[in-house]
Design a protein around this motif. Structure first.
Motif, PDB file in Angstrom:
ATOM      1  N   MET A 159      47.932 -20.418 -54.978  1.00 29.79           N
ATOM      2  CA  MET A 159      47.805 -19.303 -54.043  1.00 29.79           C
ATOM      3  C   MET A 159      48.363 -19.712 -52.684  1.00 29.79           C
ATOM      4  SD  MET A 159      46.859 -16.339 -54.585  1.00 29.79           S
ATOM      5  CE  MET A 159      46.898 -14.931 -53.550  1.00 29.79           C
ATOM      6  N   PHE A 160      48.584 -18.776 -51.842  1.00 32.31           N
ATOM      7  CA  PHE A 160      49.213 -19.044 -50.566  1.00 32.31           C
ATOM      8  C   PHE A 160      48.181 -19.272 -49.476  1.00 32.31           C
ATOM      9  CE2 PHE A 160      52.070 -16.342 -53.008  1.00 32.31           C
ATOM     10  CZ  PHE A 160      53.054 -17.283 -53.228  1.00 32.31           C
ATOM     11  N   THR A 161      48.581 -20.009 -48.491  1.00 32.41           N
ATOM     12  CA  THR A 161      47.696 -20.263 -47.368  1.00 32.41           C
ATOM     13  C   THR A 161      47.562 -18.992 -46.527  1.00 32.41           C
ATOM     14  OG1 THR A 161      49.467 -20.910 -45.869  1.00 32.41           O
ATOM     15  CG2 THR A 161      48.496 -22.663 -47.237  1.00 32.41           C
ATOM     16  N   THR A 162      46.498 -18.961 -45.772  1.00 32.24           N
ATOM     17  CA  THR A 162      46.285 -17.837 -44.862  1.00 32.24           C
ATOM     18  C   THR A 162      47.425 -17.768 -43.861  1.00 32.24           C
ATOM     19  OG1 THR A 162      43.919 -18.086 -45.105  1.00 32.24           O
ATOM     20  CG2 THR A 162      44.677 -16.844 -43.202  1.00 32.24           C
ATOM     21  N   GLU A 163      47.898 -18.930 -43.421  1.00 33.81           N
ATOM     22  CA  GLU A 163      49.000 -18.962 -42.445  1.00 33.81           C
ATOM     23  C   GLU A 163      50.251 -18.281 -42.994  1.00 33.81           C
ATOM     24  OE1 GLU A 163      51.669 -22.101 -39.817  1.00 33.81           O
ATOM     25  OE2 GLU A 163      50.171 -22.871 -41.205  1.00 33.81           O
ATOM     26  N   ALA A 164      50.603 -18.563 -44.258  1.00 29.55           N
ATOM     27  CA  ALA A 164      51.792 -17.960 -44.863  1.00 29.55           C
ATOM     28  C   ALA A 164      51.634 -16.447 -44.983  1.00 29.55           C
ATOM     29  CB  ALA A 164      52.065 -18.575 -46.237  1.00 29.55           C
ATOM     30  N   ARG A 165      50.483 -16.001 -45.462  1.00 30.27           N
ATOM     31  CA  ARG A 165      50.240 -14.556 -45.593  1.00 30.27           C
ATOM     32  C   ARG A 165      50.197 -13.877 -44.230  1.00 30.27           C
ATOM     33  NH1 ARG A 165      49.050 -12.158 -50.274  1.00 30.27           N
ATOM     34  NH2 ARG A 165      47.739 -10.569 -49.322  1.00 30.27           N
ATOM     35  N   ASP A 166      49.601 -14.545 -43.242  1.00 29.87           N
ATOM     36  CA  ASP A 166      49.536 -13.971 -41.898  1.00 29.87           C
ATOM     37  C   ASP A 166      50.930 -13.824 -41.290  1.00 29.87           C
ATOM     38  OD1 ASP A 166      46.793 -13.786 -42.081  1.00 29.87           O
ATOM     39  OD2 ASP A 166      46.389 -15.466 -40.720  1.00 29.87           O
ATOM     40  N   LEU A 167      51.766 -14.850 -41.462  1.00 30.76           N
ATOM     41  CA  LEU A 167      53.122 -14.765 -40.923  1.00 30.76           C
ATOM     42  C   LEU A 167      53.888 -13.651 -41.623  1.00 30.76           C
ATOM     43  CD1 LEU A 167      55.240 -15.846 -38.946  1.00 30.76           C
ATOM     44  CD2 LEU A 167      56.008 -17.383 -40.770  1.00 30.76           C
ATOM     45  N   MET A 170      67.854  -3.162 -48.282  1.00 30.35           N
ATOM     46  CA  MET A 170      66.744  -2.349 -47.800  1.00 30.35           C
ATOM     47  C   MET A 170      65.416  -3.095 -47.895  1.00 30.35           C
ATOM     48  SD  MET A 170      67.942   1.460 -48.825  1.00 30.35           S
ATOM     49  CE  MET A 170      66.748   2.261 -47.765  1.00 30.35           C
ATOM     50  N   GLN A 171      65.457  -4.369 -48.312  1.00 27.42           N
ATOM     51  CA  GLN A 171      64.258  -5.196 -48.285  1.00 27.42           C
ATOM     52  C   GLN A 171      64.101  -5.873 -46.924  1.00 27.42           C
ATOM     53  OE1 GLN A 171      64.632  -7.863 -51.625  1.00 27.42           O
ATOM     54  NE2 GLN A 171      63.355  -6.537 -52.871  1.00 27.42           N
ATOM     55  N   TYR A 172      65.091  -5.717 -46.058  1.00 29.88           N
ATOM     56  CA  TYR A 172      65.073  -6.360 -44.745  1.00 29.88           C
ATOM     57  C   TYR A 172      65.522  -5.388 -43.663  1.00 29.88           C
ATOM     58  CZ  TYR A 172      65.389 -10.607 -47.593  1.00 29.88           C
ATOM     59  OH  TYR A 172      65.175 -11.590 -48.518  1.00 29.88           O
ATOM     60  N   THR A 173      64.970  -5.572 -42.463  1.00 28.12           N
ATOM     61  CA  THR A 173      65.502  -4.862 -41.310  1.00 28.12           C
ATOM     62  C   THR A 173      66.741  -5.600 -40.823  1.00 28.12           C
ATOM     63  OG1 THR A 173      64.057  -6.125 -39.849  1.00 28.12           O
ATOM     64  CG2 THR A 173      63.274  -3.947 -40.579  1.00 28.12           C
ATOM     65  N   TYR A 174      67.419  -5.039 -39.839  1.00 26.24           N
ATOM     66  CA  TYR A 174      68.654  -5.635 -39.320  1.00 26.24           C
ATOM     67  C   TYR A 174      68.448  -7.083 -38.861  1.00 26.24           C
ATOM     68  CZ  TYR A 174      66.957  -5.488 -34.571  1.00 26.24           C
ATOM     69  OH  TYR A 174      66.232  -5.718 -33.436  1.00 26.24           O
ATOM     70  N   ASP A 175      67.217  -7.439 -38.485  1.00 28.61           N
ATOM     71  CA  ASP A 175      66.935  -8.797 -38.004  1.00 28.61           C
ATOM     72  C   ASP A 175      66.246  -9.666 -39.056  1.00 28.61           C
ATOM     73  OD1 ASP A 175      64.573  -7.359 -37.930  1.00 28.61           O
ATOM     74  OD2 ASP A 175      64.014  -7.967 -35.907  1.00 28.61           O
ATOM     75  N   PHE A 176      66.425  -9.301 -40.330  1.00 32.34           N
ATOM     76  CA  PHE A 176      65.944 -10.052 -41.489  1.00 32.34           C
ATOM     77  C   PHE A 176      64.424 -10.064 -41.653  1.00 32.34           C
ATOM     78  CE2 PHE A 176      70.230 -11.601 -41.184  1.00 32.34           C
ATOM     79  CZ  PHE A 176      70.607 -11.845 -42.492  1.00 32.34           C
ATOM     80  N   MET A 177      63.714  -9.134 -41.036  1.00 35.43           N
ATOM     81  CA  MET A 177      62.278  -9.059 -41.253  1.00 35.43           C
ATOM     82  C   MET A 177      62.009  -8.328 -42.565  1.00 35.43           C
ATOM     83  SD  MET A 177      60.808 -10.792 -38.898  1.00 35.43           S
ATOM     84  CE  MET A 177      62.232 -11.892 -38.939  1.00 35.43           C
ATOM     85  N   PRO A 178      61.033  -8.801 -43.345  1.00 39.06           N
ATOM     86  CA  PRO A 178      60.813  -8.276 -44.700  1.00 39.06           C
ATOM     87  C   PRO A 178      60.101  -6.931 -44.728  1.00 39.06           C
ATOM     88  CG  PRO A 178      59.163  -9.927 -44.188  1.00 39.06           C
ATOM     89  CD  PRO A 178      60.122  -9.899 -43.017  1.00 39.06           C
ATOM     90  N   ALA A 211      55.403 -12.815 -52.367  1.00 36.41           N
ATOM     91  CA  ALA A 211      54.937 -14.089 -52.921  1.00 36.41           C
ATOM     92  C   ALA A 211      56.035 -15.144 -52.832  1.00 36.41           C
ATOM     93  CB  ALA A 211      54.491 -13.899 -54.368  1.00 36.41           C
ATOM     94  N   ALA A 212      57.269 -14.766 -53.168  1.00 35.65           N
ATOM     95  CA  ALA A 212      58.400 -15.701 -53.078  1.00 35.65           C
ATOM     96  C   ALA A 212      58.664 -16.089 -51.625  1.00 35.65           C
ATOM     97  CB  ALA A 212      59.644 -15.079 -53.705  1.00 35.65           C
ATOM     98  N   TRP A 213      58.550 -15.133 -50.723  1.00 39.08           N
ATOM     99  CA  TRP A 213      58.747 -15.381 -49.290  1.00 39.08           C
ATOM    100  C   TRP A 213      57.715 -16.386 -48.785  1.00 39.08           C
ATOM    101  CZ3 TRP A 213      56.783 -15.232 -44.427  1.00 39.08           C
ATOM    102  CH2 TRP A 213      57.629 -14.988 -43.354  1.00 39.08           C
ATOM    103  N   CYS A 214      56.453 -16.164 -49.146  1.00 38.21           N
ATOM    104  CA  CYS A 214      55.376 -17.069 -48.717  1.00 38.21           C
ATOM    105  C   CYS A 214      55.570 -18.468 -49.310  1.00 38.21           C
ATOM    106  CB  CYS A 214      54.011 -16.512 -49.113  1.00 38.21           C
ATOM    107  SG  CYS A 214      53.501 -15.076 -48.143  1.00 38.21           S
ATOM    108  N   GLN A 215      56.013 -18.537 -50.570  1.00 36.04           N
ATOM    109  CA  GLN A 215      56.279 -19.845 -51.195  1.00 36.04           C
ATOM    110  C   GLN A 215      57.390 -20.570 -50.442  1.00 36.04           C
ATOM    111  OE1 GLN A 215      54.588 -21.437 -53.647  1.00 36.04           O
ATOM    112  NE2 GLN A 215      55.914 -23.148 -53.136  1.00 36.04           N
ATOM    113  N   LEU A 216      58.413 -19.858 -50.061  1.00 41.05           N
ATOM    114  CA  LEU A 216      59.510 -20.457 -49.302  1.00 41.05           C
ATOM    115  C   LEU A 216      59.012 -20.949 -47.941  1.00 41.05           C
ATOM    116  CD1 LEU A 216      62.546 -20.978 -49.676  1.00 41.05           C
ATOM    117  CD2 LEU A 216      62.971 -18.830 -48.517  1.00 41.05           C
ATOM    118  N   TYR A 217      58.127 -20.190 -47.327  1.00 44.94           N
ATOM    119  CA  TYR A 217      57.541 -20.609 -46.052  1.00 44.94           C
ATOM    120  C   TYR A 217      56.746 -21.902 -46.215  1.00 44.94           C
ATOM    121  CZ  TYR A 217      54.739 -20.632 -41.805  1.00 44.94           C
ATOM    122  OH  TYR A 217      54.136 -21.001 -40.630  1.00 44.94           O
TER     123      TYR A 217
END
Length: 138
Positions: free
Chosen positions: A1-9, A71-79, A89-95
């Motif tokens: 499972m992911f850390t709270t920090e990863a999910r919060d970010l 369309m999974q990202y805004t112009y500034d790469f925010m998810p 889940a993949a994003w948090c794992q990468l973090y």
């Protein structure tokens, strides 16, 4: 499972992305990643050359080469994917990999045109780094 920090970010980046979409739509502007195919005419490219592995400023990464899945990202790469999605889940794992002792070891693949970089492979990588406030990427 992911850390709270990863999910919060991720949650913060997601909220930022949703706010960006709403703000841009009010202005009838496109909030999603720029697509190189829509911005660059191939006839203006005189030569192609491999630059190898470089460290580049994140602010110079302005979009993607292809139109999938922009369309999974805004112009500034925010998810924009929901926090409970496979994408998140993949994003948090990468973090978590980014925070580990090894860090992110795989370079992203980009195309440079007129001092601006368009991502071929590694959009999540760029998204994680931008969300964390990094200024450079390899």
């Amino acid at each position: 499972m992911f850390t709270t920090e990863a999910r919060d970010l991720y949650a913060c980046a997601y909220v930022h992305a949703k706010r960006t979409v709403n703000d841009f739509q009010k202005l009838s502007a496109d909030p999603y990643l720029n697509e190189m195919d829509n911005e660059v005419d191939d006839s203006t490219i005189a030569e192609r050359m491999d630059l190898g592995i470089l460290e580049i400023p994140v602010r110079q990464i302005v979009g993607s080469v292809s139109d999938y899945p922009e369309m999974q990202y805004t112009y500034d790469f925010m998810p924009l994917a929901d926090i409970n999605s496979e994408f998140a889940a993949a994003w948090c794992q990468l973090y978590l990999e980014y925070l580990s002792d090894k860090g992110l070891t795989d370079p992203i693949e980009c195309v440079e045109y007129m001092g601006r970089f368009y991502v071929v492979d590694g959009k999540k990588h760029v998204s994680v780094l931008k969300a964390h406030g990094e200024t450079r990427v390899q």
